[in-house]
Design a protein around this motif. Structure first.
Motif, PDB file in Angstrom:
ATOM      1  N   TRP A  17       0.654  -1.271  -0.249  1.00 17.31           N
ATOM      2  CA  TRP A  17       0.064   0.058  -0.019  1.00 17.31           C
ATOM      3  C   TRP A  17       0.790   1.392  -0.057  1.00 17.31           C
ATOM      4  CZ3 TRP A  17       0.082   3.442   4.232  1.00 17.31           C
ATOM      5  CH2 TRP A  17      -1.165   4.322   3.857  1.00 17.31           C
ATOM      6  N   LYS A  18       1.898   1.176   0.824  1.00 22.66           N
ATOM      7  CA  LYS A  18       2.648   2.333   0.979  1.00 22.66           C
ATOM      8  C   LYS A  18       3.688   2.694  -0.260  1.00 22.66           C
ATOM      9  CE  LYS A  18       4.732   5.749   3.082  1.00 22.66           C
ATOM     10  NZ  LYS A  18       4.263   7.103   3.049  1.00 22.66           N
ATOM     11  N   ILE A  19       4.069   1.497  -0.610  1.00 22.29           N
ATOM     12  CA  ILE A  19       5.066   1.622  -2.064  1.00 22.29           C
ATOM     13  C   ILE A  19       4.305   1.965  -3.058  1.00 22.29           C
ATOM     14  CG2 ILE A  19       6.403  -0.011  -3.342  1.00 22.29           C
ATOM     15  CD1 ILE A  19       7.301  -1.563  -0.835  1.00 22.29           C
ATOM     16  N   ARG A  20       3.046   1.482  -3.435  1.00 25.46           N
ATOM     17  CA  ARG A  20       1.996   2.009  -4.312  1.00 25.46           C
ATOM     18  C   ARG A  20       2.125   3.421  -4.514  1.00 25.46           C
ATOM     19  NH1 ARG A  20       2.095   0.565  -9.069  1.00 25.46           N
ATOM     20  NH2 ARG A  20       1.481  -1.410  -9.553  1.00 25.46           N
ATOM     21  N   GLN A  21       2.267   4.159  -3.339  1.00 23.97           N
ATOM     22  CA  GLN A  21       2.013   5.652  -3.433  1.00 23.97           C
ATOM     23  C   GLN A  21       3.324   6.388  -3.996  1.00 23.97           C
ATOM     24  OE1 GLN A  21       0.741   6.655   0.518  1.00 23.97           O
ATOM     25  NE2 GLN A  21      -0.625   5.013   0.578  1.00 23.97           N
ATOM     26  N   SER A  22       4.485   5.284  -4.121  1.00 26.91           N
ATOM     27  CA  SER A  22       5.895   6.156  -4.700  1.00 26.91           C
ATOM     28  C   SER A  22       5.572   6.491  -6.204  1.00 26.91           C
ATOM     29  CB  SER A  22       6.676   5.204  -4.158  1.00 26.91           C
ATOM     30  OG  SER A  22       8.016   5.637  -4.779  1.00 26.91           O
ATOM     31  N   PRO A  23       5.918   7.578  -6.684  1.00 29.75           N
ATOM     32  CA  PRO A  23       6.007   7.891  -8.096  1.00 29.75           C
ATOM     33  C   PRO A  23       7.306   7.401  -8.696  1.00 29.75           C
ATOM     34  CG  PRO A  23       6.862   9.862  -6.769  1.00 29.75           C
ATOM     35  CD  PRO A  23       6.224   8.613  -5.841  1.00 29.75           C
ATOM     36  N   THR A  24       8.094   6.662  -7.884  1.00 25.83           N
ATOM     37  CA  THR A  24       9.363   5.784  -8.391  1.00 25.83           C
ATOM     38  C   THR A  24       9.118   4.419  -9.088  1.00 25.83           C
ATOM     39  OG1 THR A  24       9.842   4.717  -6.331  1.00 25.83           O
ATOM     40  CG2 THR A  24      10.934   6.992  -6.736  1.00 25.83           C
ATOM     41  N   VAL A  25       7.611   3.868  -8.719  1.00 27.99           N
ATOM     42  CA  VAL A  25       7.436   2.671  -8.793  1.00 27.99           C
ATOM     43  C   VAL A  25       6.861   2.375 -10.188  1.00 27.99           C
ATOM     44  CG1 VAL A  25       6.165   0.458  -7.922  1.00 27.99           C
ATOM     45  CG2 VAL A  25       7.445   1.845  -6.469  1.00 27.99           C
ATOM     46  N   GLU A  26       7.289   1.337 -11.247  1.00 28.59           N
ATOM     47  CA  GLU A  26       6.666   1.405 -12.439  1.00 28.59           C
ATOM     48  C   GLU A  26       5.920  -0.118 -12.198  1.00 28.59           C
ATOM     49  OE1 GLU A  26      10.364   3.260 -14.507  1.00 28.59           O
ATOM     50  OE2 GLU A  26      10.284   1.213 -14.621  1.00 28.59           O
ATOM     51  N   GLU A  27       6.683  -0.924 -11.647  1.00 35.53           N
ATOM     52  CA  GLU A  27       5.837  -2.405 -11.341  1.00 35.53           C
ATOM     53  C   GLU A  27       6.151  -3.015 -10.070  1.00 35.53           C
ATOM     54  OE1 GLU A  27       5.865  -5.470 -14.548  1.00 35.53           O
ATOM     55  OE2 GLU A  27       7.426  -4.271 -15.491  1.00 35.53           O
ATOM     56  N   LEU A  28       4.956  -3.314  -9.620  1.00 36.92           N
ATOM     57  CA  LEU A  28       5.137  -4.083  -8.067  1.00 36.92           C
ATOM     58  C   LEU A  28       4.603  -5.375  -8.137  1.00 36.92           C
ATOM     59  CD1 LEU A  28       5.411  -3.587  -5.120  1.00 36.92           C
ATOM     60  CD2 LEU A  28       2.942  -2.572  -5.015  1.00 36.92           C
ATOM     61  N   PHE A  29       5.218  -6.091  -7.639  1.00 39.83           N
ATOM     62  CA  PHE A  29       4.891  -7.536  -7.695  1.00 39.83           C
ATOM     63  C   PHE A  29       4.939  -7.993  -5.744  1.00 39.83           C
ATOM     64  CE2 PHE A  29       7.443  -7.400 -11.601  1.00 39.83           C
ATOM     65  CZ  PHE A  29       6.481  -8.045 -12.253  1.00 39.83           C
ATOM     66  N   CYS A  30       4.306  -8.983  -5.625  1.00 38.20           N
ATOM     67  CA  CYS A  30       4.064  -9.452  -4.593  1.00 38.20           C
ATOM     68  C   CYS A  30       3.839 -10.791  -4.245  1.00 38.20           C
ATOM     69  CB  CYS A  30       3.177  -8.767  -3.532  1.00 38.20           C
ATOM     70  SG  CYS A  30       3.077  -8.989  -1.875  1.00 38.20           S
ATOM     71  N   SER A  31       4.541 -11.646  -3.674  1.00 39.65           N
ATOM     72  CA  SER A  31       4.338 -13.126  -3.593  1.00 39.65           C
ATOM     73  C   SER A  31       4.555 -13.613  -2.369  1.00 39.65           C
ATOM     74  CB  SER A  31       5.361 -13.933  -4.607  1.00 39.65           C
ATOM     75  OG  SER A  31       5.289 -15.404  -4.645  1.00 39.65           O
ATOM     76  N   PRO A  32       3.561 -14.449  -1.996  1.00 39.32           N
ATOM     77  CA  PRO A  32       2.259 -15.050  -2.455  1.00 39.32           C
ATOM     78  C   PRO A  32       1.086 -14.052  -2.869  1.00 39.32           C
ATOM     79  CG  PRO A  32       2.212 -16.010  -0.487  1.00 39.32           C
ATOM     80  CD  PRO A  32       3.508 -15.256  -0.691  1.00 39.32           C
ATOM     81  N   GLY A  33       1.057 -12.854  -1.970  1.00 36.52           N
ATOM     82  CA  GLY A  33       0.300 -11.859  -1.787  1.00 36.52           C
ATOM     83  C   GLY A  33      -1.013 -12.363  -1.263  1.00 36.52           C
ATOM     84  N   ASN A  34      -2.345 -11.597  -1.424  1.00 37.25           N
ATOM     85  CA  ASN A  34      -3.472 -12.065  -0.807  1.00 37.25           C
ATOM     86  C   ASN A  34      -4.581 -11.108  -1.774  1.00 37.25           C
ATOM     87  OD1 ASN A  34      -3.722  -9.467   0.486  1.00 37.25           O
ATOM     88  ND2 ASN A  34      -2.688 -10.249   2.348  1.00 37.25           N
ATOM     89  N   ALA A  35      -5.889 -11.302  -1.200  1.00 42.34           N
ATOM     90  CA  ALA A  35      -6.784 -10.527  -2.071  1.00 42.34           C
ATOM     91  C   ALA A  35      -6.712  -9.213  -2.267  1.00 42.34           C
ATOM     92  CB  ALA A  35      -8.181 -11.164  -1.726  1.00 42.34           C
ATOM     93  N   GLY A  36      -6.206  -8.559  -0.850  1.00 43.31           N
ATOM     94  CA  GLY A  36      -6.134  -7.148  -0.934  1.00 43.31           C
ATOM     95  C   GLY A  36      -4.996  -6.686  -1.724  1.00 43.31           C
ATOM     96  N   ILE A  37      -3.731  -7.301  -1.491  1.00 49.31           N
ATOM     97  CA  ILE A  37      -2.513  -7.024  -2.078  1.00 49.31           C
ATOM     98  C   ILE A  37      -2.800  -7.091  -3.715  1.00 49.31           C
ATOM     99  CG2 ILE A  37      -0.164  -7.463  -2.651  1.00 49.31           C
ATOM    100  CD1 ILE A  37      -0.224  -8.642   0.299  1.00 49.31           C
ATOM    101  N   ALA A  38      -3.680  -8.338  -4.130  1.00 50.95           N
ATOM    102  CA  ALA A  38      -3.800  -8.278  -5.582  1.00 50.95           C
ATOM    103  C   ALA A  38      -4.410  -7.414  -6.279  1.00 50.95           C
ATOM    104  CB  ALA A  38      -4.613  -9.773  -5.934  1.00 50.95           C
TER     105      ALA A  38
END
Ligand code: AMP
Ligand code: GLY
Length: 430
Positions: A17-38
């Motif tokens: 959630w916090k990283i998504r707010q960064s203008p530096t991020v082009e692609e974000l992966f998270c493994s295994p993640g969950n429904a909210g992260i997806a």
């Protein structure tokens, strides 16, 4: 920048959630993640138990920064594998992760570096441990050396209870190899506190304080859990205590681990007992706390990505972290039976009522998407409801008003999170 987060709990959702707010991020992966992260990241199904498979993904995808959420992959050497492929990783190498992976190592490390902790003895022989129990004074604390998902600690009142604990660990091997060696230590009395600092292996940036509630029931009753709620700041950690912890515990830990030849680039989480003789270390963790991260990151005003990246690259000089004045409270909603056996697949309802509120955040832990796109439970801790407010009392009230609007069969939660938080009328900056 391409970023990968390893893990799939509330902590990892808060990071995503916090990283998504960064203008530096082009692609974000998270493994295994969950429904909210997806909803905010791609969730490739990597085998996190296979560090080489993860490191191969990092190399193949050209991931610029990997952030490792849980301790197990770190203890297994995931950071080492990623570094070997020439990629940046936030999380210590296996050698440094032994601070969490082996309690015996951690105790001896603290002795070597003069870091305050409970007096202790280490045994890898059942008979020798038994002899010690006959002449020991009680109560005592008996701990499995290795990782036991927070369940390897026994507080024993007398010799019989101690023998039972040793038998379970060393003879019945209920935690398999983790109990081959045991630490027997003095019971410390006082209030517990957690302290987090980001480090590049030399410098340290403290995070705002937070308080965790580990027991499953109100009034700190029932078995230990991963954490049932948290708030920030923890005002009982006053400035003098924080100074002591930074100078006498965190700094010697980071310098000590470097002196012993290990790279620590990540977050150090120190579990403390605030005793009459001053703060003492109960345990080290080599990762962010869960749910503590769910109140710490919502209070961070700065972009998190440059901070984690600077730590991973070994140079935090010039990095400053700004914090919001608002307070945060997080209440964990758990499945019936947690922390024991629990059911999964229950339908979660009510979240949609709160869309658009920027003083409320839902961090998913054990969730998955059900048939038809509805939301289902998939773990013991299901959701963290974080609310922000001008005071802890206001944040607490909002969190509980929100919780009242959410439902799944068997849902339970503590009703006393932050109820004991004492805030002066004109709070400090926490
Ligand atoms: P640990 O995993 O070592 O942090 O232990 C889990 C929990 O056991 C801690 O959060 C404390 O509540 C308790 N504990 C561990 N060690 C001690 C100790 N020496 N004295 C009192 N309580 C302890
Ligand atoms: N909340 C305790 C932990 O993360 O270990």
């Amino acid at each position: 920048m391409k970023i990968l987060i390893i893990g799939g709990g509330g902590r990892e959702h808060a990071l995503a959630w916090k990283i998504r707010q960064s203008p530096t991020v082009e692609e974000l992966f998270c493994s295994p993640g969950n429904a909210g992260i997806a909803e905010i990241a791609d969730c490739p199904p990597l085998a996190s138990s296979d560090p080489d498979a993860v490191a191969d993904f990092v190399a193949r995808q050209g991931i610029d920064l990997t952030i490792v959420g849980p301790e197990l992959p770190l203890v297994q050497g995931l950071a080492d594998r990623i570094i070997a492929r020439g990629r940046a990783v936030f999380g210590p190498t296996a050698g440094a992760a032994r601070l969490e992976g082996s309690k015996a190592f951690a105790k001896e490390f603290m002795t070597r570096h003069g870091i305050p902790t409970a007096r202790y003895e280490i045994f890898d022989d059942h008979a020798a441990a038994g002899k010690y129990l006959a002449r020991a004074e009680y109560p005592l604390v008996i701990k499995a050396d290795g990782l036991a998902a927070g369940k390897g600690v026994f507080i024993v009142q007398d010799e019989q209870e101690a023998r039972d604990a040793i038998h379970r660990l060393m003879v019945q091997k209920v935690f398999s190899g983790a109990g081959r060696t045991v630490v027997i230590e003095e019971l410390l009395r006082g209030r517990e506190a957690s302290f987090f600092a980001i480090t590049d292996g030399k410098r340290v940036i403290p995070l705002v304080t937070s308080q965790d509630y580990k027991r499953v029931f109100d009034g700190d009753r029932g078995p230990n859990t991963g954490g049932m709620g948290t708030y920030s700041p923890a005002l009982h950690l006053d400035a003098a205590t924080v100074k002591f912890v930074l100078e006498r515990i965190v700094a010697p830990t980071i310098h000590g681990i470097a002196e012993e030849g290990h790279e620590y680039r990540g977050v150090l989480y120190v579990g403390l007992m605030l005793t009459e003789e001053g703060p003492k270390v109960l345990e080290y963790n080599v990762r962010f706390g869960d749910p503590e991260t769910q109140v710490i990151l919502p209070r961070m005003a700065s972009d998190l990505v440059p901070i984690l990246r600077a730590a991973a690259l070994g140079d935090l000089s010039g990095v400053r972290v700004e914090w919001r004045r608002e307070r945060a409270v997080c209440v964990i909603l758990a499945s019936q039976g947690y922390p024991g056996n629990y059911q999964k697949g229950k339908k979660i309802t009510g979240l949609e009522k709160f869309v658009g509120r920027n003083d409320l955040i839902f961090f998913h832990a054990g969730t998955r998407s059900g048939p038809g796109g509805d939301l289902r439970t998939a773990g013991g801790r299901v959701l963290g409801v974080t609310a922000l407010g001008k005071t802890i009392a206001e944040a607490r009230q909002k969190a509980y008003e929100t919780v009242a609007g959410i439902h799944f069969p068997g849902m339970h939660y503590r009703r006393d999170i932050a109820a004991d938080a004492i805030e002066p009328a004109r709070g400090d900056n926490g």
